[in-house]
Enzyme design. Structure first.
Site, PDB file in Angstrom:
ATOM      1  N   ARG B  67       0.826  -1.210   0.000  1.00  0.00           N
ATOM      2  CA  ARG B  67       0.000   0.000   0.000  1.00  0.00           C
ATOM      3  C   ARG B  67       0.858   1.256   0.000  1.00  0.00           C
ATOM      4  NH1 ARG B  67      -2.551  -2.355   4.067  1.00  0.00           N
ATOM      5  NH2 ARG B  67      -2.416  -0.556   5.456  1.00  0.00           N
ATOM      6  N   TYR B  71      -0.127   4.237  -2.298  1.00  0.00           N
ATOM      7  CA  TYR B  71      -0.304   5.602  -1.840  1.00  0.00           C
ATOM      8  C   TYR B  71       0.587   6.564  -2.632  1.00  0.00           C
ATOM      9  CZ  TYR B  71      -2.372   3.247   2.238  1.00  0.00           C
ATOM     10  OH  TYR B  71      -3.126   2.450   3.065  1.00  0.00           O
ATOM     11  N   TYR B  93     -13.647   9.515   1.359  1.00  0.00           N
ATOM     12  CA  TYR B  93     -14.771   9.223   2.244  1.00  0.00           C
ATOM     13  C   TYR B  93     -14.456   9.736   3.637  1.00  0.00           C
ATOM     14  CZ  TYR B  93     -12.021   5.261   4.042  1.00  0.00           C
ATOM     15  OH  TYR B  93     -11.042   4.495   4.599  1.00  0.00           O
TER      16      TYR B  93
END
Lengths: 85, 267
Positions: B67, B71, B93
């Site tokens: 990740r 990112y 979100y």
């Protein structure tokens, strides 16, 4: 905008939408029968499928140790990934 | 002359239709380029219908891929447009700055390169948690940690305050390449927690509602059952206090003395 999405957006901002009003509102929508049934069933998974929503959503955007060095991915060529079919 | 290009990171909040602020909405509507990372497919469709040109950041994720790489790619894809002179809006979100590394990092980088960049607050899962569970973080205090970070680093927790562990679904993952860890990893977490909480201590597996047709998850279970519980990427573990707060009598005495001295001065 899709009537289903528009309906969900409006429902989200209506704090007083009763179950009766909800069902009546769904009945008036000009949408496919499957979509209408999924709304009546409050089946968000079925709705996502019917509307061709992304099948897999990821939501991790935090890592436990931001000081760890970045890995060297073998197949990392940067840039936007290819569009999903 | 100030170079063109700007960045705003906004949050949609948690529930479709319920939480988007007017200011954040205007950022989405007015930006030249919109990137989105939302947690629900129907919310993503809503964003796409608001901005058909919005680019989802979801495709950057891949099982087995770190990740950190994901990112970095997300950040770079946004910065390419900022550097090209575009007014860019990153839509996330919840709150874009709460347990969300990418918005903070891309804003930091944009500012470092001389571009105006800011973050609009949003309603986070934490805010929904307080409302849904009837918790006021001010009553006993509230500690928040990313679950794996809680395991990897020595933290001093106060069991007389709330403890909230985020990303519990991948507790113990060091690879950053998995999207779920199993019971064996959670067992280690539970063992760590049992230093301060009995195995029977009631905890809450919480998930904020993302649609007006769904309800939040507020599953109560004993701490020991976390090992085998069904946990999702968006599950947050809430651990209520296990002990009453203990008075700091030495400090109370010092404050009392100060109050006396102040009274004497005023009289």
């Amino acid at each position: 905008m899709s009537q289903v999405i528009q309906f969900l957006d409006a429902a989200g901002s209506n704090a007083q939408l009763s179950a009766v009003d909800y069902a009546a509102s769904v009945a008036m929508l000009q949408v496919d029968a499957d979509e209408k049934q999924a709304l009546l069933d409050r089946d968000h998974l079925a709705l996502a499928t019917l509307l061709d929503g992304r099948s897999k959503m990821y939501c991790y955007i935090n890592s436990p140790d931001s000081d760890e060095p970045e890995p060297m991915d073998d197949d990392d060529d940067g840039g936007m990934p290819e569009k999903e079919e | 002359m100030q170079q063109s290009g700007s960045l705003a990171c906004v949050g949609l909040g948690m529930m479709l239709g319920a939480h988007l602020s007017p200011r954040s909405r205007s950022h989405i509507q007015q930006a030249d380029v919109v990137f989105g990372l939302v947690s629900d497919p129907l919310v993503e469709l809503w964003l796409q219908q608001m901005r058909p040109d919005a680019r989802s950041l979801q495709p950057f994720y891949r099982e087995g891929k770190s990740r950190q790489t994901t990112y970095r790619e997300m950040i770079e894809s946004m910065m390419v447009e900022v550097r090209a002179g575009q007014d860019v809006c990153g839509v996330f979100y919840g709150h874009p700055g709460v347990f969300a590394l990418v918005p903070h990092k891309v804003i930091e980088l944009a500012r470092k390169e001389g571009f105006p960049a800011h973050m609009e607050p949003g309603i986070s899962a934490e805010d929904c948690l307080y409302a849904d569970l009837g918790i006021d973080p001010g009553t006993y205090g509230c500690q928040h940690y990313e679950a794996s970070q809680f395991m990897f680093f020595q933290r001093r927790i106060d069991p007389s305050a709330y403890l909230v562990l985020w990303q519990i679904g991948i507790a113990g993952d060091r690879s950053l390449a998995r999207f779920a860890t199993g019971g064996d990893y959670r067992r280690l977490l539970v063992e760590l927690l049992m230093a301060d909480y009995p195995p029977s201590h009631e905890v809450i597996a919480y998930e904020a509602a993302t649609l007006p047709i769904t309800a939040p998850r507020m599953g109560r279970l004993p701490l020991s059952e976390i090992v085998s519980a069904e946990l999702h990427p968006h599950t947050t573990l809430v651990i209520p206090p296990s002990q009453p707060m203990r008075r700091n009598q030495a400090m109370l005495d010092r404050v009392a003395q100060l109050d006396l001295e102040l009274s004497a001065e005023l009289s």
